[in-house]
Design a protein around this motif. Sequence first.
Motif, PDB file in Angstrom:
ATOM      1  N   UNK A 258      37.280  42.501  49.795  1.00 53.39           N
ATOM      2  CA  UNK A 258      36.993  43.622  49.342  1.00 53.39           C
ATOM      3  C   UNK A 258      38.090  44.493  49.405  1.00 53.39           C
ATOM      4  N   UNK A 259      38.510  44.500  50.255  1.00 52.36           N
ATOM      5  CA  UNK A 259      39.869  45.614  50.452  1.00 52.36           C
ATOM      6  C   UNK A 259      41.037  44.982  50.576  1.00 52.36           C
ATOM      7  N   UNK A 260      41.743  45.515  48.952  1.00 49.81           N
ATOM      8  CA  UNK A 260      43.020  44.482  48.846  1.00 49.81           C
ATOM      9  C   UNK A 260      44.169  45.642  49.325  1.00 49.81           C
ATOM     10  N   UNK A 261      43.728  46.896  50.024  1.00 47.08           N
ATOM     11  CA  UNK A 261      44.781  47.522  49.896  1.00 47.08           C
ATOM     12  C   UNK A 261      45.420  47.080  51.810  1.00 47.08           C
ATOM     13  N   UNK A 262      44.055  47.092  52.549  1.00 50.02           N
ATOM     14  CA  UNK A 262      43.700  46.571  53.763  1.00 50.02           C
ATOM     15  C   UNK A 262      44.159  44.870  53.982  1.00 50.02           C
TER      16      UNK A 262
ATOM     17  N   UNK B 169      49.428  34.856  44.314  1.00 49.29           N
ATOM     18  CA  UNK B 169      48.346  35.093  45.290  1.00 49.29           C
ATOM     19  C   UNK B 169      48.223  36.858  45.912  1.00 49.29           C
ATOM     20  N   UNK B 170      49.728  37.243  45.706  1.00 50.75           N
ATOM     21  CA  UNK B 170      50.623  38.993  46.459  1.00 50.75           C
ATOM     22  C   UNK B 170      49.962  39.457  44.444  1.00 50.75           C
ATOM     23  N   UNK B 171      50.151  39.085  43.801  1.00 55.10           N
ATOM     24  CA  UNK B 171      49.769  39.327  42.232  1.00 55.10           C
ATOM     25  C   UNK B 171      48.044  39.319  42.604  1.00 55.10           C
ATOM     26  N   UNK B 172      47.575  38.463  42.980  1.00 52.65           N
ATOM     27  CA  UNK B 172      46.048  39.230  42.435  1.00 52.65           C
ATOM     28  C   UNK B 172      45.547  40.020  43.586  1.00 52.65           C
ATOM     29  N   UNK B 173      45.853  40.026  44.887  1.00 55.09           N
ATOM     30  CA  UNK B 173      45.636  41.403  45.116  1.00 55.09           C
ATOM     31  C   UNK B 173      46.200  41.814  44.619  1.00 55.09           C
ATOM     32  N   UNK B 174      47.562  42.575  44.881  1.00 58.70           N
ATOM     33  CA  UNK B 174      47.980  43.776  43.787  1.00 58.70           C
ATOM     34  C   UNK B 174      46.879  44.457  42.640  1.00 58.70           C
ATOM     35  N   UNK B 175      46.382  43.528  41.992  1.00 51.59           N
ATOM     36  CA  UNK B 175      46.077  43.355  40.767  1.00 51.59           C
ATOM     37  C   UNK B 175      44.600  44.557  41.367  1.00 51.59           C
ATOM     38  N   UNK B 176      43.839  44.148  42.377  1.00 51.94           N
ATOM     39  CA  UNK B 176      42.479  44.920  42.794  1.00 51.94           C
ATOM     40  C   UNK B 176      43.292  46.324  43.405  1.00 51.94           C
ATOM     41  N   UNK B 177      44.693  46.260  43.530  1.00 49.64           N
ATOM     42  CA  UNK B 177      44.427  48.151  43.900  1.00 49.64           C
ATOM     43  C   UNK B 177      44.299  48.847  42.581  1.00 49.64           C
ATOM     44  N   UNK B 178      45.243  49.907  42.889  1.00 47.85           N
ATOM     45  CA  UNK B 178      45.322  50.651  41.909  1.00 47.85           C
ATOM     46  C   UNK B 178      46.438  51.242  41.742  1.00 47.85           C
TER      47      UNK B 178
ATOM     48  N   UNK C 270      51.646  52.767  49.824  1.00 51.78           N
ATOM     49  CA  UNK C 270      51.030  53.841  49.648  1.00 51.78           C
ATOM     50  C   UNK C 270      52.023  54.689  48.601  1.00 51.78           C
ATOM     51  N   UNK C 271      53.310  54.628  48.577  1.00 46.02           N
ATOM     52  CA  UNK C 271      53.843  54.777  47.051  1.00 46.02           C
ATOM     53  C   UNK C 271      53.392  54.197  45.593  1.00 46.02           C
ATOM     54  N   UNK C 272      52.851  52.992  45.654  1.00 42.88           N
ATOM     55  CA  UNK C 272      51.778  52.504  44.162  1.00 42.88           C
ATOM     56  C   UNK C 272      50.481  53.067  43.798  1.00 42.88           C
ATOM     57  N   UNK C 273      49.387  52.878  45.314  1.00 44.34           N
ATOM     58  CA  UNK C 273      48.538  53.297  44.906  1.00 44.34           C
ATOM     59  C   UNK C 273      47.804  54.386  45.804  1.00 44.34           C
ATOM     60  N   UNK C 274      47.612  55.154  45.678  1.00 44.11           N
ATOM     61  CA  UNK C 274      46.424  56.074  45.766  1.00 44.11           C
ATOM     62  C   UNK C 274      46.493  55.755  46.884  1.00 44.11           C
ATOM     63  N   UNK C 275      44.910  56.777  47.628  1.00 44.78           N
ATOM     64  CA  UNK C 275      44.944  56.475  48.909  1.00 44.78           C
ATOM     65  C   UNK C 275      43.434  55.736  49.419  1.00 44.78           C
ATOM     66  N   UNK C 276      42.673  55.295  48.386  1.00 44.75           N
ATOM     67  CA  UNK C 276      41.762  54.785  47.835  1.00 44.75           C
ATOM     68  C   UNK C 276      42.131  53.797  46.759  1.00 44.75           C
TER      69      UNK C 276
END
Length: 193
Positions: free
Chosen positions: A79-83, A134-143, A186-192
């Motif tokens: 539930x925390x893709x960035x982490x 799998x990486x794509x799937x996680x990254x799609x859950x980020x911003x 960090x470059x691809x995603x805002x802080x949250x």
Amino acid sequence: METQVRSARDRILEVASELFYQQGIRSIGIDTIIERSSVAKATFYYHFRSKDALIEAYLEQRKVAFLAWFDAAIEPYAGAPREQLCALFEALIEKVSVPGYRGCAFINASTEFPAVTHPGHLLPYSTKHEVRQRLCSICQQTTAARPALLADQLLLLMEGVFATTPIFGSEGPALAVKDAARLLIAAHCPATC
């Protein structure tokens, strides 16, 4: 009787796995595996119809173990893709820091077997594509605005660690991968996320 049969197969696969990984698949003959496994030639061929069948079993076993490692690295951060992404690269450093690390078994095998129809190429191909997915799937859950691009960049970082660690050791450039991954995320995603 079934226990003995399973035991012989496991012994063959264990010996082959160690030798294939440490010395290369092509350099190890079936006779060496039979001798070190303490099995008869007929027992070997009962379990593995050919060296290619053994190679396939070896790489399939590696694939299952690798994907289990991947899942274990990210599972605590469901539930925390960035982490999850950061944890994966943290775990990667540990993975390549074990004694006797000789690089990625899939990269090693695919260089030995360039023919795309050989199991020594097919299983590395399917494994690497699974990791990318799998990486794509996680990254799609980020911003991330471009999650597929982030996934590919992270995959390149991961593969770079696998390729360079046998040369430089785990205390070399591989140590920088955690920071590089964090900077990319960090470059691809805002802080949250």
